[in-house]
Design a protein around this motif. Structure first.
Motif, PDB file in Angstrom:
ATOM      1  N   LYS A 153       0.834  -1.203   0.000  1.00 15.91           N
ATOM      2  CA  LYS A 153       0.000   0.000   0.000  1.00 15.91           C
ATOM      3  C   LYS A 153       0.876   1.263   0.000  1.00 15.91           C
ATOM      4  CE  LYS A 153      -2.632   0.615   3.647  1.00 15.91           C
ATOM      5  NZ  LYS A 153      -3.771   0.471   4.584  1.00 15.91           N
TER       6      LYS A 153
ATOM      7  N   GLY B 248      -1.367  -3.622  -2.980  1.00 16.10           N
ATOM      8  CA  GLY B 248      -1.805  -2.284  -2.604  1.00 16.10           C
ATOM      9  C   GLY B 248      -2.176  -1.496  -3.850  1.00 16.10           C
TER      10      GLY B 248
ATOM     11  N   THR C 299      -6.412   4.927  -0.938  1.00 18.29           N
ATOM     12  CA  THR C 299      -5.422   3.847  -0.943  1.00 18.29           C
ATOM     13  C   THR C 299      -5.980   2.668  -0.158  1.00 18.29           C
ATOM     14  OG1 THR C 299      -3.672   5.531  -0.933  1.00 18.29           O
ATOM     15  CG2 THR C 299      -3.015   3.262  -0.491  1.00 18.29           C
TER      16      THR C 299
ATOM     17  N   SER D  17      -5.630  -2.029   0.278  1.00 16.18           N
ATOM     18  CA  SER D  17      -4.894  -3.244  -0.069  1.00 16.18           C
ATOM     19  C   SER D  17      -5.763  -4.466   0.206  1.00 16.18           C
ATOM     20  CB  SER D  17      -3.579  -3.343   0.712  1.00 16.18           C
ATOM     21  OG  SER D  17      -3.818  -3.515   2.091  1.00 16.18           O
TER      22      SER D  17
END
Length: 223
Positions: free
Chosen positions: A49, A108, A119, A121
């Motif tokens: 990530k 990620g 963002t 993951s």
């Protein structure tokens, strides 16, 4: 869903390009060479990530009305990250470490526009069968492992007739009218039969290929 935005994929990976096209997304490819260093104290499951966001942010000043998609995939054995092998000897060593064990694949993804950043993951657990030295050597010689984290591609190692998709992924592929995407993902880079097989996975198959497409689809809907 009809994605009308302009998209950029910040990746040279042909597997990610294939998966993004399968979602019905038109995109241009832009890449930059950046350091893939990360803080030494960072937990292994946070690294993908972190690197995806790091890649994305290098494009921030270049964005106008586009949405950029950046991704990174790590293979985690215990607390150790296995990146892309340096050479064939390194690839053979990585595969010997993975032999007969479970490991995690963490992808990620960072979505970035001029005004917003998301963002996330996903993690999938992969269980390798025990590998012989000859299986490892044959795989490295024939299956192009040097551009793959952990030195293997999941699509190269599936027993004929076995479908590793979760029920959620199967339902999702029906929703986007791509029911054959799993079969289309197999052995894209070689016509040779697999030299060894994945015993099982827990989680999303396409996450191992390079993009958690179901999660990505829903994140883009909400972006």
């Amino acid at each position: 869903m009809n994605f009308n935005h302009r998209f950029i994929l910040a990746s040279k990976s042909p597997r990610r390009q294939q998966l993004l096209k399968a979602l019905g997304i038109s995109f241009e490819i832009l890449t930059k060479d950046i350091s893939e260093d990360y803080p030494s104290e960072m937990p292994a499951n946070e690294v993908a990530k972190y690197l995806a966001e790091k890649k994305a942010l290098t494009f921030l000043e270049d964005l106008k009305d586009q949405i950029l998609i950046a991704a990174d995939t790590t293979v985690i054995l215990g607390k150790e990250i296995l990146g892309k092998p340096l050479n064939t000897n390194d690839a053979r060593h990585m595969l010997s470490l993975l032999s007969g064990k479970k490991h995690e694949v963490n992808t990620g993804v960072c979505l970035l526009s001029k005004y917003k950043k998301v963002t996330f993951s996903e993690t999938t657990v992969v269980n390798f069968e025990s590998l012989t030295t000859s299986q490892i050597h044959e795989y490295v010689e024939n299956f192009h492992p040097l551009d793959k984290a952990g030195s293997y591609g999941i699509q190269d190692c599936i027993k004929p007739g076995v479908n590793l998709l979760s029920s959620l992924e199967q339902s999702f592929l029906k929703k986007i009218k791509k029911p054959a995407l799993f079969e289309d993902s197999l052995q894209q880079e070689t016509i040779k039969p697999p030299t060894f097989f994945i015993e099982s996975i827990q989680g999303a198959y396409f996450n191992i290929v390079g993009l958690p497409i179901e999660r990505l689809y829903h994140e883009l809907e909400a972006f």
